[in-house]
Design a protein around this motif. Sequence first.
Motif, PDB file in Angstrom:
ATOM      1  N   VAL A   1      38.424 -16.612 -24.900  1.00 43.27           N
ATOM      2  CA  VAL A   1      37.681 -16.054 -23.789  1.00 43.27           C
ATOM      3  C   VAL A   1      37.844 -15.863 -22.309  1.00 43.27           C
ATOM      4  O   VAL A   1      37.916 -17.122 -21.739  1.00 43.27           O
ATOM      5  N   LEU A   2      38.132 -14.711 -21.843  1.00 42.35           N
ATOM      6  CA  LEU A   2      37.990 -14.686 -20.144  1.00 42.35           C
ATOM      7  C   LEU A   2      36.832 -14.402 -19.625  1.00 42.35           C
ATOM      8  O   LEU A   2      36.189 -13.197 -20.308  1.00 42.35           O
ATOM      9  N   ALA A   3      36.343 -14.888 -18.820  1.00 43.44           N
ATOM     10  CA  ALA A   3      34.993 -14.666 -18.181  1.00 43.44           C
ATOM     11  C   ALA A   3      35.107 -14.149 -16.843  1.00 43.44           C
ATOM     12  O   ALA A   3      35.908 -14.891 -15.852  1.00 43.44           O
ATOM     13  N   SER A   4      34.833 -12.841 -16.182  1.00 43.69           N
ATOM     14  CA  SER A   4      35.051 -12.519 -14.851  1.00 43.69           C
ATOM     15  C   SER A   4      34.043 -11.414 -14.387  1.00 43.69           C
ATOM     16  O   SER A   4      33.063 -11.504 -15.294  1.00 43.69           O
ATOM     17  N   ASP A   5      34.317 -10.775 -13.476  1.00 46.14           N
ATOM     18  CA  ASP A   5      33.233  -9.675 -13.106  1.00 46.14           C
ATOM     19  C   ASP A   5      34.021  -8.302 -13.228  1.00 46.14           C
ATOM     20  O   ASP A   5      35.037  -8.012 -13.458  1.00 46.14           O
ATOM     21  N   ALA A   6      32.830  -7.400 -13.611  1.00 44.30           N
ATOM     22  CA  ALA A   6      33.375  -6.049 -14.096  1.00 44.30           C
ATOM     23  C   ALA A   6      34.274  -5.511 -13.316  1.00 44.30           C
ATOM     24  O   ALA A   6      35.335  -4.953 -13.670  1.00 44.30           O
ATOM     25  N   GLU A   7      34.140  -5.578 -12.064  1.00 47.66           N
ATOM     26  CA  GLU A   7      35.158  -4.728 -10.973  1.00 47.66           C
ATOM     27  C   GLU A   7      36.448  -5.437 -11.188  1.00 47.66           C
ATOM     28  O   GLU A   7      37.722  -4.939 -11.010  1.00 47.66           O
TER      29      GLU A   7
ATOM     30  N   ASP B   1      22.680 -12.451 -12.747  1.00 46.65           N
ATOM     31  CA  ASP B   1      24.108 -12.586 -12.671  1.00 46.65           C
ATOM     32  C   ASP B   1      24.749 -11.700 -13.643  1.00 46.65           C
ATOM     33  O   ASP B   1      24.097 -11.541 -14.583  1.00 46.65           O
ATOM     34  N   ARG B   2      26.057 -11.160 -13.451  1.00 50.05           N
ATOM     35  CA  ARG B   2      26.362  -9.972 -14.590  1.00 50.05           C
ATOM     36  C   ARG B   2      27.723 -10.116 -15.093  1.00 50.05           C
ATOM     37  O   ARG B   2      28.586  -9.632 -14.623  1.00 50.05           O
ATOM     38  N   LEU B   3      27.974 -11.464 -15.629  1.00 49.35           N
ATOM     39  CA  LEU B   3      29.241 -11.973 -16.005  1.00 49.35           C
ATOM     40  C   LEU B   3      29.886 -11.025 -16.992  1.00 49.35           C
ATOM     41  O   LEU B   3      28.986 -10.506 -17.985  1.00 49.35           O
ATOM     42  N   ILE B   4      30.983 -10.749 -17.183  1.00 49.75           N
ATOM     43  CA  ILE B   4      31.768 -10.108 -18.261  1.00 49.75           C
ATOM     44  C   ILE B   4      32.496 -10.972 -18.852  1.00 49.75           C
ATOM     45  O   ILE B   4      33.589 -11.746 -18.431  1.00 49.75           O
ATOM     46  N   CYS B   5      32.575 -10.802 -20.478  1.00 50.70           N
ATOM     47  CA  CYS B   5      33.546 -11.644 -21.207  1.00 50.70           C
ATOM     48  C   CYS B   5      34.409 -10.931 -22.164  1.00 50.70           C
ATOM     49  O   CYS B   5      33.820  -9.867 -22.536  1.00 50.70           O
TER      50      CYS B   5
END
Length: 387
Positions: A222-228, A178-182
């Motif tokens: 912190v916000l965790a989401s997807d790159a797009e 998985d590729r989560l972004i913070c």
Amino acid sequence: MGAAVDVAVIGAGPAGCAAALALRRAGVDSVVLVAAAGGARPRFGESLPPDCRLPLSDLGLWPAFQAQRPEPCVGSASSWGGDALGCNDFLFNPHGSGWHIERRQFDAFLLEQALAAGVALRPGTAFEGAANSGGGIAIRLRAGAGAAGTIEARFAVDASGQRARLARALGAVPQVNDRLICVAALVKLDQEQSLGQMTLLEAVEYGWWYAARVGPEEAIVVLASDAELVRERRLHEAASWRTHLAGTRHLATALGAADRATGAPPALAVRRALSVRLDRCAGPNWLAVGDAASAYDPISSQGVHKALVEGLAGARRIAQWLREPDGAELAGHQAWMDARFAGYLRLRDYLYGQEIRWADAPFWQRRRQATAAGLGATTTLRSPAHD
């Protein structure tokens, strides 16, 4: 000529310091930590669970850690799977409360303790490359634009974080699940704010938010989401990040308006938070620990605890290997790490599966797809240039 040591540890974060300190405690004579140059990169705050008392005690650090007077964390509150805020306190935890820490200070504390135990330090040096060499590992270093020499180690530890520099130089391949972004920032707290001594977690359509106090007047958010989704909603830009934070149901109230009242935009740090593991985390004369071996989604709340436990366990196997070189120790490390990652995936999938309010939203759809695919849902990272 390269310096000859028993064990070289690449990386001076919690996993590397724990491994180096445990090796010295086990009687290994020469242990060197290689600390990368720089160090100006911002660090997220952390909330340590009560279970961290066990590895800190095993390392002989519990009294010294208590003397630091860390900010207590009495539990967590979350809006996850429903609009209401539920609480999970540490009242009945046999190890007591957890702690809010400032990572830069905590890492410096661990490094100081390792050096006091006799660990040598190569500061301001970066890993350049490694190769098997005459029954050991030859490690090339650089400082700035120039070479910094080599280290000839009987055994090497990769604790270099998700880049896994040593392991990849020796042929290991990261596999990404998985590729989560913070996207994180430090924000000011109101005097009348209600964040208190608990961490706060809130799911939203586009991911989830997390907040924890790191001082009397400041919190890490912190916000965790997807790159797009970060790009589409411009969440990497301070104004949009702040607007989305203000739109949360619980965090906005708990944090208060002090940060917005300053008018100054928050300084954002954008980081990848991959779910990733190496296809092999041990080989002839080396092993990997911490995020170098496998990295977890921060929703699992296992960051520093994982690093300390794996640094300790790796050191015990290495100390035994140095006494009696045996491939069984390395195979045991591999099997143990594989089992830990499989257990982590089950926990992560269970946690994401509890949130059903936005079943059709892209962020939550991807998490369900990962759950359905399980361990097979991995992709291979390319060369380090693509990190």
